[in-house]
Design an enzyme around this catalytic site. Structure first.
Site, PDB file in Angstrom:
ATOM      1  N   HIS A 124      40.772  27.925  38.908  1.00 23.70           N
ATOM      2  CA  HIS A 124      40.938  28.068  37.462  1.00 23.70           C
ATOM      3  C   HIS A 124      41.351  26.694  36.918  1.00 23.70           C
ATOM      4  O   HIS A 124      42.007  25.917  37.623  1.00 23.70           O
ATOM      5  CB  HIS A 124      42.055  29.099  37.249  1.00 23.70           C
ATOM      6  N   ASP A 201      47.985  29.596  44.082  1.00 18.99           N
ATOM      7  CA  ASP A 201      47.928  30.205  42.757  1.00 18.99           C
ATOM      8  C   ASP A 201      47.658  31.695  42.956  1.00 18.99           C
ATOM      9  O   ASP A 201      46.522  32.086  43.247  1.00 18.99           O
ATOM     10  CB  ASP A 201      46.817  29.513  41.957  1.00 18.99           C
ATOM     11  N   GLN A 204      45.809  36.070  40.443  1.00 14.06           N
ATOM     12  CA  GLN A 204      44.907  37.226  40.531  1.00 14.06           C
ATOM     13  C   GLN A 204      45.166  38.076  41.759  1.00 14.06           C
ATOM     14  O   GLN A 204      44.506  39.092  41.953  1.00 14.06           O
ATOM     15  CB  GLN A 204      43.443  36.745  40.530  1.00 14.06           C
ATOM     16  N   LYS A 227      49.708  39.456  33.905  1.00 11.91           N
ATOM     17  CA  LYS A 227      48.575  39.990  34.687  1.00 11.91           C
ATOM     18  C   LYS A 227      49.064  41.012  35.699  1.00 11.91           C
ATOM     19  O   LYS A 227      48.288  41.571  36.462  1.00 11.91           O
ATOM     20  CB  LYS A 227      47.865  38.848  35.409  1.00 11.91           C
ATOM     21  N   CYS A 364      37.376  29.991  32.440  1.00 13.88           N
ATOM     22  CA  CYS A 364      38.246  28.839  32.756  1.00 13.88           C
ATOM     23  C   CYS A 364      37.933  28.295  34.147  1.00 13.88           C
ATOM     24  O   CYS A 364      38.842  27.839  34.861  1.00 13.88           O
ATOM     25  CB  CYS A 364      39.729  29.191  32.649  1.00 13.88           C
TER      26      CYS A 364
HETATM   27  N1  PMP Z   1      45.132  30.906  37.755  1.00 13.73           N
HETATM   28  C1  PMP Z   1      44.278  31.935  37.770  1.00 13.73           C
HETATM   29  C2  PMP Z   1      43.504  32.228  39.014  1.00 13.73           C
HETATM   30  C3  PMP Z   1      44.116  32.696  36.614  1.00 13.73           C
HETATM   31  O1  PMP Z   1      43.266  33.722  36.625  1.00 13.73           O
HETATM   32  C4  PMP Z   1      44.845  32.379  35.454  1.00 13.73           C
HETATM   33  C5  PMP Z   1      44.684  33.168  34.170  1.00 13.73           C
HETATM   34  N2  PMP Z   1      43.377  33.533  33.870  1.00 13.73           N
HETATM   35  C6  PMP Z   1      45.739  31.307  35.509  1.00 13.73           C
HETATM   36  C7  PMP Z   1      45.864  30.599  36.679  1.00 13.73           C
HETATM   37  C8  PMP Z   1      46.581  30.934  34.333  1.00 13.73           C
HETATM   38  O2  PMP Z   1      47.469  31.955  34.051  1.00 13.73           O
HETATM   39  P1  PMP Z   1      48.312  31.932  32.681  1.00 13.73           P
HETATM   40  O3  PMP Z   1      47.321  31.747  31.586  1.00 13.73           O
HETATM   41  O4  PMP Z   1      48.962  33.278  32.659  1.00 13.73           O
HETATM   42  O5  PMP Z   1      49.296  30.810  32.796  1.00 13.73           O
END
Ligand code: PMP
Length: 406
Positions: A124, A201, A204, A227, A364
Site C-alpha cells: 500500500h 503492515d 489487512q 479496519k 492505493c
Molecule cells: N496498509 C494497508 C495494507 C492498508 O490496506 C491500509 C488502508 N487501506 C493502510 C496501510 C493505511 O491504513 P490507514 O489509512 O488506516 O492509516
C-alpha cells in the site's frame, strides 16, 4: 467450534440493517473500513456520557478511571497481538502514522547513505512513501521484491534482494488490493538472518485471522482500529520495547517527557515516549471494545469468511468477461477483478445502484497495478458479517452490468 450464527452477528451491526438507494445495503468495502458493532457504539457513548476526563496525572476520580480504561485498552491490544507485555504497544492514528513513525524515528537513528530498504510490489502507498522520504533523507535506496502473476511475493527474489546493505524489510501481512496472505514469518526469518530489521503492515490481517506477533518474530507491527471494527483515528504500532526506547521521539510535547528544563529535556521510555499530547482516549477505549467483541469470534469468523471467499470465487468465475486479479492459494476474503468492456469505476457506480458497496481504482497500490498492466480493478472485500446471499446479490448485479456494457 459452535456453528457461526451470521444472522445473530449481523444484528450486532446496526448499519447492516439499513438501505441505500432503496435497496438493502450489501457492504463489501471492508478492506477500506469495517462496520462497527453496538458494543463499540455503546462504549463510546458511555465514555462520553459518564466517564470523560483527561488521562495521566489527574488526581480526581474521573481522571483516574479514564487513565485506567486507557491503559487497560493497551493491555487488550497486547492480548490481541499475542503479547504478554503491553509496553511496546503505542497508540497512533492508524497504520499510516505507525509506519511514518518508524520510517522517521527509526530511520533517523539507523539509515545511512548506501543502505537499502526492502519492500515488495504488493505494498500500500502507506508502506512505500514514508520509506521513500526516509531513504531520500539518508541517501539510502528503496529496493522492491516483485510479485508473481498469481499475486504472491516472489520469495526467491525477496531472498536474493536481501544483503548486508539491507537495513530494514517492510512488507504487508496481507495485500489490501488482492487479499494475498504473505508468508510473513518466513519473510521475517529471511530478513532477520540477513541482519535486517522487520516491519509488518498488519492492516489487512488483523480483521481476518489471529495475529501472533511473537510467532512472526518481527520488530514492528502496525494496524488500524477502523479496519478492525473499532473507531477511526486510532491504531497501533507495536515495537520491541528496547528498539523503541533507543529511537528518537517522533513528536514532542506533554506526556512524553520525564523532565523539562530550558537547559535540556529528557524523554520517557515507550510507550509514552511516542504519545505526545492528549491521546485519542475514546478511540483507544472504543478499539478495546471492538477487540473484546471480535476476539471470541475470531476462529469461527475466519472459517465463515473462507467459505464466502470460496463461494464468491466460484460464482464470479461464472460471470462472463470477469477476470479475477490475484489468485494466490492463501488469501483473505478479498476479490479483485476486472470486467471486460467496463471501466472499474462504472462497475462500482452501477453496483451502487443495487445497494452493493465495493471499491474501485488502484486501491492505493499504484505500483502493483502497474506491474499487472492495469489502471485499477473492482474489489469486493468481505467481513465475517457478510453472507452467501450477499455473494449472490453481488454476482447478479455484475451480470446486470455485464449485459448493460457488453
Ligand atoms: N496498509 C494497508 C495494507 C492498508 O490496506 C491500509 C488502508 N487501506 C493502510 C496501510 C493505511 O491504513 P490507514 O489509512 O488506516 O492509516
Amino acid at each position: 467450534m459452535p456453528a457461526f450464527d451470521v444472522a445473530a452477528v449481523r444484528r450486532d451491526f446496526p448499519i447492516l440493517g439499513t438501505s441505500v438507494r432503496g435497496r438493502p445495503l450489501v457492504y463489501l468495502d471492508n478492506a477500506a473500513t469495517s462496520q462497527k458493532p453496538l458494543a463499540v457504539i455503546r462504549r463510546l457513548e458511555r465514555y462520553y456520557a459518564q466517564e470523560n476526563a483527561n488521562v495521566h496525572r489527574g488526581v480526581h476520580l474521573l481522571s483516574e478511571q479514564a487513565t485506567a480504561a486507557y491503559e487497560s485498552a493497551r493491555g487488550t491490544v497486547a492480548a490481541f497481538l499475542g503479547l504478554k507485555d503491553a509496553r511496546g504497544c503505542v497508540f497512533v492514528r492508524g497504520a499510516t502514522e505507525g509506519i511514518n513513525l518508524v520510517a522517521e524515528s527509526w530511520g533517523r537513528a539507523h539509515l545511512r547513505a548506501g543502505d537499502e530498504i526492502l519492500l515488495t510490489h504488493l505494498e500500500h502507498h502507506a508502506n512505500i512513501v514514508p520509506w521513500q522520504v526516509a531513504a531520500e533523507r539518508a541517501g539510502a535506496r528503496v529496493v522492491v521484491a516483485p510479485v508473481t502473476p498469481r499475486g504472491e511475493v516472489d520469495l526467491p527474489a525477496f531472498r536474493s534482494l536481501l544483503s548486508p546493505r539491507t537495513r530494514i524489510a517492510a512488507f504487508s501481512h496481507v495485500s489490501n488490493a488482492l487479499g494475498t496472505v504473505n508468508p510473513a514469518a518466513e519473510m521475517t526469518r529471511l530478513a532477520k538472518a540477513a541482519g535486517a530489521a522487520v516491519l509488518i503492515d498488519g492492516c489487512q490481517a488483523a480483521a481476518h485471522f489471529k495475529v501472533d506477533v511473537p510467532a512472526l518474530g518481527c520488530d514492528f507491527y502496525v494496524f488500524s482500529g477502523h479496519k478492525t471494527f473499532g473507531p477511526t483515528g486510532i491504531g497501533v504500532l507495536w515495537g520491541r520495547p528496547e528498539l523503541l526506547d533507543a529511537m528518537p521521539p517522533y513528536q514532542s510535547g506533554g506526556d512524553m517527557i520525564r523532565k523539562v528544563d530550558f537547559a535540556g529535556t529528557t524523554f520517557r521510555e515507550a510507550p509514552e515516549r511516542f504519545e505526545a499530547g492528549t491521546p485519542d482516549i475514546s478511540g483507544a477505549i472504543g478499539l478495546a471494545a471492538a477487540l473484546d467483541y471480535f476476539m471470541p469470534l475470531q476462529a469461527a469468523a475466519h472459517a465463515h469468511e473462507q467459505e464466502l471467499l470460496a463461494a464468491a470465487t466460484e460464482r464470479l468465475k461464472g460471470v462472463k468477461g470477469l477476470t479475477i486479479v490475484g489468485q494466490a492459494p492463501e488469501k483473505v476474503a478479498v476479490l479483485s477483478f476486472t470486467l471486460e468492456g467496463a471501466h472499474p469505476h462504472d462497475v462500482g457506480t452501477l453496483l451502487d445502484a443495487d445497494g452493493v458497496a465495493i471499491r474501485t481504482g488502484h486501491h492505493c497500490c499504484m505500483p502493483l497495478m502497474k506491474s499487472f498492466g492495469l489502471a485499477g480493478t473492482a474489489r469486493a472485500s468481505f467481513a465475517f458479517y457478510n453472507t452467501l446471499e450477499e455473494v449472490e446479490v453481488l454476482a447478479r448485479s455484475l451480470e446486470r452490468v455485464r449485459k448493460m456494457t457488453a
